[in-house]
Design a protein around this motif. Structure first.
Motif: not given
Length: 503
Positions: A1-23
Motif C-alpha cells: 500500500m502506497e497511496r492514501v486519500v484523506v477526506v476532510g481537513a479537520g483536526i482528525g483528518g490533518l492529524a491522520a494525514a501527518i501520521r500517514l506521511q510520517q509512516a
C-alpha cells in the motif's frame, strides 16, 4: 500500500494525514472549505480574529505529539501558555466563583464553601483520576474490530471498575453537597455535547483533566493548531486541496479505491474519512454493502449531541476581566438541560460560555478593542426527513435569541453594557455547522456519547463491511473533544497500518 486519500481537513483528518506521511505513505487531502481546520476554524474581519469552534486547550501533550512524531519542535508551531485563572463562574448577578489552576487557590475557594465539600471535591478528583487511568489504558487508546476485542474478561472488568452505569451529575452528587460546585463540575459534559443528567459518569474526567493538567492558550487562538498542522503537512510534501468537496468514496468489490471529486476518480490504496461519520455514511458511501448496518433509517435513529448558537462580538472597549473563560449558569439548570435535550427548543433561561482572549492576546482586536465569543448550547436540528420551515432558524428567531442572551450577559457578567460597544457581529446557528462543516443535524459534537454509543458500540475506526476504509473524528471511537479526536486519528492510522502489514 502506497497511496492514501484523506477526506476532510479537520483536526482528525490533518492529524491522520501527518501520521500517514510520517509512516511513509503518499497522502493527498481533500477539504470542502477554503481553509483547513473543520470546526476549528477562524473568522478574521474588520481587524477582529475569532476562533469559530473549540477554544479550550486541554491535554497539551496530545497536541504536541503530532509534531514530535514528525521530528519537529511543537513550540515552533504551537507555543502555549497556561491560563490563569482557569474560569469565572456566574450563578446569578451577585454570586460568582473564580476557579484557579493553582491547588492552593482551589482549596481556598472550596473551603470558603465548606470544609466537608472541599474534602468531597478533592476525594472525587482522586477517584476520577483513577477511573481516567483505567479508561485510557482499556478504552480510549485502543480500537475495536470485533466483539472479542471488547467482550473479554479484562475489558468487562475495566468497565465495571469505571461505574459507567451512573450519570455524571449523580456521580458528583455522591461526593459534593453544594449545588454550585456540582454544577461547576457537571457543566463540562457539554464540551462533548451531552447532558450531565444522561452522560455516563466516565465523562466527569473532563473537569478532572482541566484541574490536574491545566488549561492552555495558543497565541493567535486555537486555529493556530490547525494552521500549524497544515504547515507541517505541506512542508513535508503533502498535498491539501481546499475548496474541493468529495462527491463520494469510490468502492469496488468491497474495497475503497479512492474518492470522486468533480466527476473524476482520485485513486488510492486506502481512504481515511475525517468527515462526520453519519454524514459520510449517508452522503459519501453509496455502496449499501459497505454501509452495513448504517442505513439511513439507522443513522436517523441514533442520538445526537447538542448544537451551538454562537455570537462573535467585536467590541470597541476592553473590559477589565481576568478570566478568558467564563460560564453563566441558568437559575434552573435542570430545566435548561431539559429544554435542550427533551423539549428540543431554545432554552427559556440559557446557560452559556464566554471566551474573551484579548486580555492575553491583544493582537486579536484593534488597539483598545476586544473580542467576545458567546456560546449557548442548543438542540441539534431534526433528522433530514423531519426538517420543516419552523426549524430553519429564521433571522427573526436569531434576533430574538440574541436579545435573550445579551440581556443575561449584561445583567449577570462583567459585560454590563456590551450592547453599547458592539462594532462587529456575526452569529453561527446549527444550520451553519450543518452546511459549512457537514455536521449531521448540526450536532456540533457528533454522535451523543450515551452508554450505548460509546466504546465498542460507537462507530469503529475501521469500516466493518469495507476493506481499505477508515474513520476518525468526533462521531467515531473514542469520541468528541479535540484531544479525543486526535486519539481517533491515531487509532485510524494504526488500523490502516495493521491491515497493510498483514497483507
Amino acid at each position: 500500500m502506497e497511496r492514501v486519500v484523506v477526506v476532510g481537513a479537520g483536526i482528525g483528518g490533518l492529524a491522520a494525514a501527518i501520521r500517514l506521511q510520517q509512516a511513509g505513505y503518499q497522502v493527498e487531502l481533500f477539504e470542502k472549505e477554503p481553509q483547513v481546520g473543520g470546526k476549528m476554524n477562524r473568522i478574521t474581519e474588520e481587524g477582529f480574529t475569532f476562533d469559530v469552534g473549540p477554544t479550550i486547550v486541554m491535554m497539551p501533550k496530545l497536541y504536541r505529539e503530532v509534531f514530535e512524531l514528525a521530528g519537529r519542535n511543537p513550540d515552533d508551531y504551537i507555543p502555549m501558555t497556561p491560563v490563569e485563572p482557569l474560569m469565572d463562574i456566574s450563578f446569578s448577578s451577585d454570586e460568582r466563583v473564580q476557579l484557579s489552576n493553582n491547588l492552593a487557590e482551589i482549596v481556598s475557594t472550596l473551603e470558603a464553601v465548606g470544609e466537608k465539600d472541599a474534602q468531597g471535591y478533592l476525594e472525587y478528583l482522586a477517584l476520577l483520576y483513577k477511573r481516567y487511568l483505567i479508561a485510557k489504558d482499556n478504552f480510549l487508546q485502543r480500537s475495536f474490530r470485533g466483539p472479542g476485542d471488547f467482550y473479554n474478561p479484562k475489558s468487562l472488568l475495566a468497565g465495571i471498575r469505571l461505574h459507567t452505569l451512573g450519570d455524571a451529575y449523580s456521580s458528583v452528587a455522591k461526593h459534593v453537597q453544594d449545588d454550585r460546585l456540582r454544577k461547576s463540575l457537571a457543566f463540562q459534559t457539554f464540551y462533548i455535547g451531552i447532558s450531565p443528567y444522561e452522560g455516563p459518569s466516565l465523562y466527569m474526567i473532563i473537569p478532572m483533566i482541566e484541574l490536574l493538567y491545566g488549561v492552555w492558550y495558543m497565541p493567535g487562538g486555537m486555529y493556530a493548531f490547525a494552521d500549524g498542522m497544515r504547515r507541517l503537512f505541506e512542508e513535508r510534501g503533502g498535498q491539501v486541496h481546499t475548496s474541493t468537496p468529495v462527491e463520494r468514496i469510490a468502492i469496488e468489490n468491497g474495497r475503497a479505491t479512492g474518492v470522486v471529486v468533480d466527476g473524476t476518480l482520485h485513486a488510492a490504496d486506502a481512504v481515511v474519512c475525517g468527515a462526520d461519520f453519519p454524514y459520510a455514511m449517508k452522503h459519501l458511501v453509496s455502496d449499501e454493502r459497505a454501509r452495513g448496518s448504517y442505513t439511513d433509517k439507522a443513522i436517523d435513529a441514533m442520538k445526537y449531541s447538542c448544537s451551538c448558537f454562537i455570537l462573535y462580538l467585536g467590541l470597541d472597549k476592553r473590559y477589565p476581566t481576568e478570566a478568558i473563560h467564563s460560564i453563566r449558569f441558568a437559575s434552573d439548570f435542570e430545566k435548561n438541560i431539559a429544554d435542550i435535550f427533551e423539549a428540543e427548543r431554545f432554552p427559556e433561561d440559557p446557560s452559556f460560555y464566554l471566551y474573551a482572549p484579548s486580555s492575553v492576546d491583544p493582537d486579536l482586536a484593534p488597539e483598545g478593542m476586544q473580542t467576545l465569543y458567546v456560546l449557548v448550547p442548543v438542540p441539534a436540528l431534526p433528522a433530514e426527513d423531519e426538517m420543516s420551515d419552523a426549524c430553519r432558524w429564521h433571522d427573526e428567531d436569531v434576533a430574538a435569541y440574541r436579545e435573550r442572551v445579551l440581556d443575561l450577559v449584561e445583567r449577570e457578567t462583567a459585560y454590563s453594557d456590551v450592547r453599547d460597544h458592539i462594532v462587529f457581529e456575526k452569529a453561527y446557528t446549527p444550520l451553519d455547522f450543518a452546511e459549512r462543516f457537514n455536521a449531521y443535524r448540526g450536532a456540533t459534537f457528533g454522535l451523543r456519547p450515551t452508554l450505548f454509543q460509546s466504546n465498542y458500540w460507537r462507530p469503529h475506526n475501521k469500516a466493518k463491511q469495507c476493506e481499505g476504509l477508515y474513520f476518525c473524528g468526533s462521531s467515531v471511537h473514542p469520541g468528541a473533544g479535540v484531544p479525543i479526536v486526535l486519539l481517533s486519528a491515531r487509532l485510524a492510522v494504526e488500523e490502516l497500518m495493521a491491515d497493510d502489514h498483514a497483507s
